[in-house]
Design a protein around this motif. Structure first.
Motif, mmCIF file in Angstrom:
data_model
loop_
_atom_site.group_PDB
_atom_site.id
_atom_site.type_symbol
_atom_site.label_atom_id
_atom_site.label_comp_id
_atom_site.label_asym_id
_atom_site.label_seq_id
_atom_site.Cartn_x
_atom_site.Cartn_y
_atom_site.Cartn_z
ATOM 1 N N PRO B 55 0.810 -1.225 0.000
ATOM 2 C CA PRO B 55 0.000 0.000 0.000
ATOM 3 C C PRO B 55 0.839 1.268 0.000
ATOM 4 O O PRO B 55 0.419 2.289 -0.576
ATOM 5 N N TRP B 71 -7.306 1.119 -3.930
ATOM 6 C CA TRP B 71 -6.881 0.136 -2.926
ATOM 7 C C TRP B 71 -7.385 0.546 -1.549
ATOM 8 O O TRP B 71 -7.683 1.715 -1.303
ATOM 9 N N LEU B 73 -7.160 -1.018 2.889
ATOM 10 C CA LEU B 73 -6.793 -2.067 3.838
ATOM 11 C C LEU B 73 -8.065 -2.702 4.367
ATOM 12 O O LEU B 73 -9.068 -2.024 4.588
ATOM 13 N N SER B 74 -8.005 -3.994 4.589
ATOM 14 C CA SER B 74 -9.163 -4.694 5.130
ATOM 15 C C SER B 74 -8.702 -5.712 6.161
ATOM 16 O O SER B 74 -7.582 -6.229 6.095
ATOM 17 N N ASN B 75 -9.570 -5.975 7.100
ATOM 18 C CA ASN B 75 -9.307 -7.058 8.050
ATOM 19 C C ASN B 75 -9.883 -8.377 7.539
ATOM 20 O O ASN B 75 -9.423 -9.438 7.893
ATOM 21 N N ILE B 87 -0.338 -7.866 4.730
ATOM 22 C CA ILE B 87 0.425 -6.817 5.444
ATOM 23 C C ILE B 87 0.766 -7.447 6.784
ATOM 24 O O ILE B 87 0.065 -7.274 7.773
ATOM 25 N N ALA B 117 -3.651 -7.162 8.716
ATOM 26 C CA ALA B 117 -4.414 -6.522 7.640
ATOM 27 C C ALA B 117 -3.996 -7.097 6.286
ATOM 28 O O ALA B 117 -2.989 -7.802 6.167
#
Lengths: 313, 201
Positions: B55, B71, B73-75, B87, B117
């Motif tokens: 990222p 883009w 970030l996701s859990n 990540i 993440a």
């Protein structure tokens, strides 16, 4: 009036004393006319909408906190912890070398790679540094990969285990003390001081003993009652890393003050670090929201390069 | 007696291993050079982190004017199709997730059971994932010569694998990863060697 993003994760808000401190940061921002919002990692894309970023989550260049720090920096936002401080403090090899470069007193230290974790090297190090050595993986946090060894076998076994996490490790002389000083430093100014009383059954401020987590007791100390040499050395150590927020751990031994490590993202809990420094929240808010904006360096291009051949590395 | 004139700065150094992963031997080699005062390595440790943390690389590329996908970030959850990178301090993996059936397993694996993440890049159903080999800003995959040069300028990583996304006629930057020196072709080795001479003098 500014907008402060406080980057948190689940572990940050799991404990009362950490959560309460976060709420006090928000109150301090609001008291000065600012807004403060908590952001979780899935909301990192919102960082450019804010005026500053305060990271309150376990930092590591390889986790989302570093992404948050770099996104903030690339958008010209002040940030604690900045990416340089994360990269240095999360790598103890880097951190100690920065301290050594400024002649900050630290335990006698050696950095080893895999080829050097041998019985022969151990023999030399025990002779040079003393009968007990402290091994540290570079990317340990909360003392989780810090071990004391007194024999060749343990030296090799633990050293090799730590080298699974990184290609170098830190070997230091062991310095006994019943407590570590922790001095919080912000932009070269002392913020607070405390003593971390080391539990009797370990040499670390946090350890798992017989399956149970044991942690140092925190005794806050007013800055005016903290030895000037401790504060002076802590500030010098922090300045060797950068101009952000740091928690500097120190030991007093034989009349000397020695820096054990410099931490980015230092713990700030209510009724502990802030006990004699209730202004800690306001000072951090002011640092982030009431300074001139930071500048972001342009991407650089490769010119004037000299090759280091692959085989020589 | 006046002070002697300061020495001119030495030429920056390039580590040619092609692998500057965080805490690797060659990352430390770059760190050695940075701290030695003999000149900045290329890449510096910070440049290596910027390049390899997906990222961060995406945002740096976008701000430098390169086309990048959306883009975030996701859990856990994202809508396929997507390219998804971990990540994670202990694992560096990515997956191209084309369908909802693949999503849950990919998310669980890349996040280590949702502990860490992941970076999700949105793609189209027709998007093709391409990897090119870049040495000193050049690539034997001549179709992507411009991309090789641009990525080299933005990231300063002398030897790298670059991931691109091609959708119809549009190409976007997606990621940078290692390109071990031992895997270089004869031509690529010559390019790597030529980096040495470029800056002297």
């Amino acid at each position: 009036m500014g907008k402060l993003a406080i980057f948190v994760d689940r572990s940050t808000i799991a404990r009362y004393d950490e959560l309460e401190a976060l709420l006090r940061f928000r109150e301090a921002a609001e008291a000065r006319g600012h807004d403060a919002h908590f952001l979780f990692r899935s909301e990192a894309h919102k960082i450019p909408r804010y005026d500053a970023l305060f990271i309150r989550a376990l930092t590591d260049p390889m986790n989302a906190t570093y992404v948050a720090a770099r996104v903030a920096e690339m958008h010209g936002k002040p940030v604690i912890d900045d990416s340089h401080s994360i990269a240095v403090c999360c790598d103890k090899v880097f951190m100690y070398r920065c301290l050594m470069r400024r002649s900050i007193p630290i335990p006698r230290s050696v950095f080893l790679d895999a080829a050097e974790v041998t019985a022969q090297r151990a023999e030399g190090l025990f002779a040079e540094l003393g009968p007990e050595l402290v091994l540290k993986a570079p990317n340990t946090s909360f003392s989780s990969h810090v071990e004391k060894v007194s024999g060749f076998e343990d030296f090799q076994r633990i050293g090799r285990r730590f080298l699974h996490r990184a290609d170098r490790l830190v070997v230091q002389e062991f310095i006994h003390s019943t407590f570590d000083w922790r001095v919080g430093v912000l932009a070269g100014e002392p913020l607070y001081a405390c003593q971390y009383l080391i539990p009797n059954d370990t040499f670390k401020i946090q350890a798992t003993v017989n399956g149970h987590l044991t942690m140092a007791q925190v005794e806050a100390v007013p800055l005016r009652d903290t030895p000037p040499a401790v504060i002076h050395t802590a500030v010098a150590a922090a300045n060797a890393i950068g101009q952000g927020l740091y928690g500097v751990d120190l030991k007093q031994t034989n009349g000397h003050v020695i820096v054990i490590e410099v931490n980015d993202n230092p713990t700030i809990n209510v009724d502990e670090e802030d006990r004699f420094a209730p202004d800690v929240y306001e000072r951090i808010v002011c640092y982030l929201l009431e300074r001139d904006p930071v500048s972001v360096p342009e991407p650089r291009r490769i010119d004037d390069a000299v090759l280091i051949p692959a085989g020589s590395l | 007696m006046s002070d002697p004139a300061p020495e001119p700065p030495l030429a920056p150094l390039v580590a040619a291993s092609g692998n500057y992963e965080y805490l690797s031997e060659d990352y430390y080699r770059c760190q050695d050079m940075e701290l030695s005062g003999l000149g900045l390595p290329r890449p510096t440790c910070a440049e290596a982190l910027d390049a390899y943390i997906v990222p961060v690389a995406l945002e740096k590329a976008r701000m430098a004017g390169l086309a990048v996908p959306e883009w975030f970030l996701s859990n856990e959850y994202f809508h396929p199709p997507a390219v998804v990178d971990s990540i994670n301090p202990f694992s560096r993996r990515f997956a191209v997730v084309r369908s909802e059936d693949e999503r849950a397993k990919a998310a669980q694996q890349l996040t280590w059971n949702f502990k860490f993440a992941m970076c999700v890049q949105k793609i189209a159903t027709t998007t093709e994932v391409i990897e090119i080999r870049v040495v000193g800003g050049r690539s034997e995959q001549t179709e992507f010569a411009d991309w090789a040069s641009l990525v080299h300028i933005v990231f300063a990583v002398p030897i790298a694998t670059v991931r691109l996304l091609r959708t119809d006629n549009q190409i976007q930057f997606s990621a940078i990863s290692i390109l071990p020196h031992r895997t270089l072709s004869a031509q690529e080795r010559r390019w790597a060697d030529s980096l040495a001479g470029r800056g002297r003098g």
